[in-house]
Design an enzyme around this catalytic site. Structure first.
Site, PDB file in Angstrom:
ATOM      1  CG  ASN A   1     -42.439  34.941  12.516  1.00 52.35           C
ATOM      2  OD1 ASN A   1     -43.058  36.272  13.289  1.00 52.35           O
ATOM      3  ND2 ASN A   1     -41.697  34.759  12.610  1.00 52.35           N
TER       4      ASN A   1
ATOM      5  CD  GLU B   1     -45.497  38.469  11.453  1.00 51.38           C
ATOM      6  OE1 GLU B   1     -44.636  37.865  11.572  1.00 51.38           O
ATOM      7  OE2 GLU B   1     -46.590  37.794  11.457  1.00 51.38           O
TER       8      GLU B   1
ATOM      9  CG  ASP C   1     -27.206  37.578   3.461  1.00 54.24           C
ATOM     10  OD1 ASP C   1     -28.170  37.684   3.186  1.00 54.24           O
ATOM     11  OD2 ASP C   1     -27.685  36.027   4.098  1.00 54.24           O
TER      12      ASP C   1
END
Length: 419
Positions: free
Chosen positions: A132, A195, A241
């Site tokens: 991943n 990906e 964030d």
């Protein structure tokens, strides 16, 4: 295009600013790059450091090689089957050493941060034949240890949970300073293990991967960190964030580093939390997902996640309405396509979705509160939303499209020659 190739393109276009005097990695880089375009600092703890290189739609579209207005439609057509090939050498192997994060200009962005954070690293994980690639924030603990924020349910966390169940560790690498399209691909929700295939499709050319000692395959990069995700946990945060507010402090997995590799005179890529680049990479990849979902139920023309909604919580969907129920179908499809979406506005094709005044006009003239507002109470949203209760919230959709049985009432009249 390579990382340095993209920086050279920005340089030739006069789009990147340079700062040559020494700048501290502790908050000063943030202060001097906040709200600016691409900038290259030449002396951050004796290293080069660039920021904001993908901080606007125009810059992201430039990396993709498409006009900004065509970007969503372009991305919605890209598959994940691009070619990937293994090679033996990359420039990051020029300098190989034991891990020492103190040698890198890892940035502390804001007062009160839990520590310095790597924010642009592509984290490539490998366990039990599965891989991943994703972007995770990584807080520096020691010279060879990082705390990684792994969101439960996401692919990296699934590998981590599988390794824990067997008493093993996850082999991992962190690639900093990669091809912008590899970074975009790692920021996008694609099928498991696709990906790099998606990055190759975006590039229109193969993605080359180099094997490390721990078996992880990594793309070309300025800096690569090699190690393992362990069963140890550490406090991670506070971290600012995408909303510009502080996220929670959590106990998160610790990455134990075994090697550090870098090019000679590497360029560190810093990504400002809550800055434009953060919003582009975290939010914009959801636009083609919404576009694809809405296209199954209505004739979609365009999609935009708005800057005021942090490019994450608010979507505007433009459709060419053919049936009266198209507006509400588009709302439902958008909500399902992006689980963190909070508010959706659906408008007609004559409304400019990039003009806030035109959007307000649609609300003023085409929306009636008791008929055109759809509520989704007590549903899962995002823990990043300060108004949510542990991620639970109420989502709202607004159908601001004209009624088909009386279109004459909604058609805007303009002077002759300007319609």
């Amino acid at each position: 295009m390579s990382f340095r190739g993209y920086l050279e393109d920005l340089e030739k276009a006069g789009l990147i600013a340079h700062v040559h005097e020494p700048v501290s990695p502790v908050q000063e880089v943030t202060e001097r790059s906040w709200g600016r375009g691409p900038v290259l600092f030449h002396d951050v703890s004796s290293h080069k450091c660039c920021l904001n290189i993908l901080g606007t739609r125009e810059l992201l579209a430039r990396a993709l090689g498409v006009p900004p207005r065509d970007m969503v439609a372009h991305l919605s057509r890209i598959g994940c089957q691009g070619p990937v090939r293994e090679v033996e050498w990359s420039s990051f192997l020029e300098n190989v050493s034991p891990p020492d994060l103190g040698r890198l200009p890892v940035l502390t962005h804001f007062p009160g941060d839990g520590g310095p954070y790597i924010t642009s690293g592509v984290v490539i994980s490998s366990f039990d034949g599965r891989i991943n690639a994703c972007v995770h924030r990584l807080m520096l603990l020691e010279k060879d240890r990082l705390a990684a924020r792994l969101v439960p349910g996401r692919h990296t966390h699934q590998l981590y949970e599988a390794a824990l169940a067997r008493g093993e560790e996850v082999a991992v690498a962190v690639a900093i300073g990669v091809d912008p399209l590899v970074l975009l691909a790692a920021s996008t929700r694609v099928p498991p293990q696709m990906e790099f295939g998606y990055a190759a499709a975006l590039r229109g050319s193969p993605v080359e991967l180099v094997p490390l000692e721990n078996g992880v395959l990594v793309p070309h990069a300025e800096i690569v960190l090699e190690g393992y995700i362990t069963d140890e946990r550490a406090a991670e945060g506070p971290f600012v964030d995408i909303t510009g507010t502080r996220d929670l402090i959590r106990q998160e997995p610790v990455i134990r580093l075994t090697r550090m590799m870098m090019r000679t005179d590497p360029i560190y890529h810093g990504l400002l939390p809550a800055g434009g680049e953060h919003k582009m990479l975290m939010g914009i990849p959801y636009e083609p997902l919404i576009y694809q979902a809405v296209s199954r139920v209505a004739k979609v023309r365009d999609v935009m996640l708005t800057e005021g909604g942090c490019c994450y919580f608010h979507a505007v969907v433009q459709i060419e309405k053919e049936k009266e129920e198209d507006g509400k179908r588009a709302i439902d499809a958008a909500i399902k396509a992006h689980g963190s979406l909070k508010h959706v506005l659906v408008v007609d094709s004559d409304i400019n979705i990039r003009d806030p005044q035109d959007l307000e006009y649609a609300l003023a003239t085409r929306m009636r509160g008791d008929e055109d507002i759809v509520l989704y109470p007590n549903v899962r949203g995002s823990t990043l939303d300060p108004r949510s209760n542990e991620g639970m919230t109420t989502k709202v959709g607004v159908d601001a499209t004209a009624k088909l049985d009386r279109l004459w009432k909604f058609q805007r009249v303009t002077p002759a020659g300007q319609g």
